[in-house]
Design a protein around this motif. Structure first.
Motif, short mmCIF file in Angstrom:
data_model
loop_
_atom_site.label_atom_id
_atom_site.label_comp_id
_atom_site.label_asym_id
_atom_site.label_seq_id
_atom_site.Cartn_x
_atom_site.Cartn_y
_atom_site.Cartn_z
N PHE A 196 55.17 30.51 49.54
CA PHE A 196 55.32 31.95 49.62
C PHE A 196 55.32 32.57 48.23
CE2 PHE A 196 56.67 31.02 53.90
CZ PHE A 196 56.23 32.13 54.62
N TRP A 197 54.38 33.47 48.01
CA TRP A 197 54.27 34.27 46.80
C TRP A 197 54.37 33.46 45.50
CZ3 TRP A 197 51.98 38.52 47.92
CH2 TRP A 197 52.16 39.10 49.19
N PRO A 198 53.45 32.49 45.34
CA PRO A 198 53.41 31.75 44.07
C PRO A 198 52.79 32.64 42.99
CG PRO A 198 51.53 31.15 45.41
CD PRO A 198 52.37 32.08 46.26
N THR A 199 52.82 32.21 41.76
CA THR A 199 52.13 32.95 40.71
C THR A 199 50.65 32.97 41.05
OG1 THR A 199 53.73 32.21 39.05
CG2 THR A 199 51.60 33.03 38.25
N PRO A 200 50.03 34.16 41.17
CA PRO A 200 48.62 34.24 41.59
C PRO A 200 47.71 33.45 40.65
CG PRO A 200 49.65 36.39 41.66
CD PRO A 200 50.62 35.49 40.96
N SER A 201 46.80 32.68 41.23
CA SER A 201 45.92 31.84 40.43
C SER A 201 44.45 32.03 40.74
CB SER A 201 46.28 30.37 40.66
OG SER A 201 46.17 30.03 42.04
N ILE A 202 44.12 32.84 41.75
CA ILE A 202 42.72 33.02 42.15
C ILE A 202 42.22 34.38 41.69
CG2 ILE A 202 41.14 33.17 44.10
CD1 ILE A 202 42.98 31.31 45.65
N ASP A 203 41.19 34.37 40.85
CA ASP A 203 40.57 35.61 40.40
C ASP A 203 39.67 36.13 41.52
OD1 ASP A 203 39.35 37.70 39.16
OD2 ASP A 203 38.35 36.51 37.60
N ASP A 204 40.03 37.25 42.08
CA ASP A 204 39.31 37.81 43.23
C ASP A 204 38.51 39.05 42.88
OD1 ASP A 204 41.53 39.30 42.67
OD2 ASP A 204 42.29 39.39 44.72
N SER A 205 38.35 39.32 41.59
CA SER A 205 37.73 40.58 41.17
C SER A 205 36.28 40.72 41.64
CB SER A 205 37.79 40.70 39.65
OG SER A 205 37.17 39.59 39.02
N GLY A 206 35.56 39.61 41.82
CA GLY A 206 34.16 39.71 42.21
C GLY A 206 33.88 39.40 43.67
N LEU A 207 34.92 39.22 44.47
CA LEU A 207 34.73 38.86 45.87
C LEU A 207 34.47 40.09 46.74
CD1 LEU A 207 37.55 36.16 46.23
CD2 LEU A 207 35.13 35.85 45.65
N GLN A 208 33.42 40.02 47.55
CA GLN A 208 33.04 41.17 48.37
C GLN A 208 32.71 40.80 49.81
OE1 GLN A 208 29.77 43.06 46.30
NE2 GLN A 208 31.05 43.71 44.59
N GLY A 209 33.03 39.59 50.23
CA GLY A 209 32.69 39.14 51.58
C GLY A 209 33.41 39.90 52.68
N GLY A 210 32.84 39.84 53.85
CA GLY A 210 33.40 40.54 54.99
C GLY A 210 34.60 39.82 55.59
N GLY A 211 35.23 40.47 56.56
CA GLY A 211 36.42 39.92 57.20
C GLY A 211 36.06 38.92 58.29
N TYR A 212 37.08 38.52 59.04
CA TYR A 212 36.92 37.51 60.08
C TYR A 212 37.46 38.06 61.39
CZ TYR A 212 37.16 32.91 62.36
OH TYR A 212 36.99 31.84 63.21
N ASP A 213 36.74 37.78 62.48
CA ASP A 213 37.12 38.35 63.78
C ASP A 213 37.72 37.33 64.75
OD1 ASP A 213 34.92 36.83 64.35
OD2 ASP A 213 33.70 38.46 65.17
N PHE A 214 38.04 36.13 64.25
CA PHE A 214 38.65 35.08 65.06
C PHE A 214 37.78 34.73 66.27
CE2 PHE A 214 42.06 37.37 62.89
CZ PHE A 214 42.66 36.32 62.20
N ALA A 215 36.47 34.74 66.03
CA ALA A 215 35.51 34.48 67.10
C ALA A 215 35.67 33.09 67.70
CB ALA A 215 34.08 34.67 66.59
N TYR A 216 35.89 32.09 66.86
CA TYR A 216 36.02 30.72 67.38
C TYR A 216 37.22 30.62 68.31
CZ TYR A 216 36.27 25.65 67.62
OH TYR A 216 36.30 24.35 68.08
N TRP A 217 38.32 31.23 67.92
CA TRP A 217 39.52 31.23 68.77
C TRP A 217 39.24 31.93 70.10
CZ3 TRP A 217 42.39 35.77 70.04
CH2 TRP A 217 43.59 35.53 70.73
#
Length: 269
Positions: A50-71
């Motif tokens: 829970f809430w570790p020091t952030p380590s992933i640079d997300d500045s260039g990420l633009q992908g779409g969301g997920y609709d839980f289709a498989y579920w």
């Protein structure tokens, strides 16, 4: 089972309300009012924290969301709850490319967010539930994850009840977990306090208002350094009880007054 849980919750609430003013004000000798420490225990494993020091640079990420289709397509095939929840995990390639904004929205739509209502300890149940979903783990590791979480909370409409059990209340619990880890900046605290204060009188539905006061209690306890020990004790007692038994109404006048005054101070009003 539900009847028994409801009975126990009502008995616990009656016991708390039966306490006299002097009993509530009497601070135990071993009371720990360290505002820098979390009030709850949070599981940490190799793959989830829970809430570790952030380590992933997300500045260039633009992908779409997920609709839980498989579920949606395969949930009838699951043999148990664990299998159902595993079906909800976001495919890794999609997860890594997803924008943080879309990731937060996806987490808020997680089909099992509201299962906290089935637990004897609601907050603990919620924490355990989201620890099984890879979306939350990813969101909390991203450098923009906290801000995306707070932005989405500010956008949720507390006046609409039909989405509360799947979005407003669970997402409020999630924001509470961030506050309990004290990871917010001064600016984020002020903005969140403004959002909470605005909901006190804007027609927010009764049960959503109860969760709003709970979040306000978390914020006040951890970030309002002007609070005396007696008020910190009252807040901590209230928060621990309300997290175990989901609140359905705003707290009594003593607690709500402390929270309202604290939110006004932190919001700079």
């Amino acid at each position: 089972m539900k009847t028994k849980m409801l009975f126990l919750a009502m008995m616990a609430m009656m016991a708390l309300m039966a306490c006299t003013k002097d009993e509530l004000d009497q601070q135990p000798m071993d009371f720990d009012n360290n505002q820098d420490l979390p009030m709850f225990e949070y599981d940490r494993t190799k793959d989830f924290a829970f809430w570790p020091t952030p380590s992933i640079d997300d500045s260039g990420l633009q992908g779409g969301g997920y609709d839980f289709a498989y579920w949606q397509e395969h949930k009838a095939e699951a043999e148990n709850v664990e299998a159902l929840m595993a079906m909800c995990n976001i495919p890794k390639d999609l997860l890594k490319a997803m924008s943080t904004r879309n990731l937060a929205i996806t987490c808020s739509n997680y089909p099992y967010n509201a299962t906290f209502m089935a637990y004897n300890d609601a907050y603990k149940g919620f924490l355990g539930t989201i620890a099984d979903f890879n979306g939350y783990a990813e969101l909390m590791k991203r450098k923009g994850g906290l801000q995306a979480t707070l932005d989405l909370y500010a956008e949720l409409d507390g006046c609409v009840l039909d989405i509360s059990f799947t979005r407003f209340q669970p997402w409020t619990f999630f924001v509470c977990s961030a506050v309990d880890h004290k990871v917010l900046s001064t600016e984020q605290v002020a903005r969140l306090a403004q959002v909470v204060t605005s909901r006190f009188n804007d027609g927010t539905e009764r049960i959503n208002l109860a969760f709003t006061y709970l979040l306000g209690g978390f914020i006040a306890y951890h970030y309002d350094t002007t609070l005396p020990d007696e008020q910190l004790y009252l807040l901590k007692t209230y928060i621990r009880f309300a997290c175990q038994f989901p609140p359905v109404d705003k707290p009594d006048d003593r607690i709500s007054t402390i929270i309202e005054a604290s939110m006004n101070r932190l919001a700079g009003e």
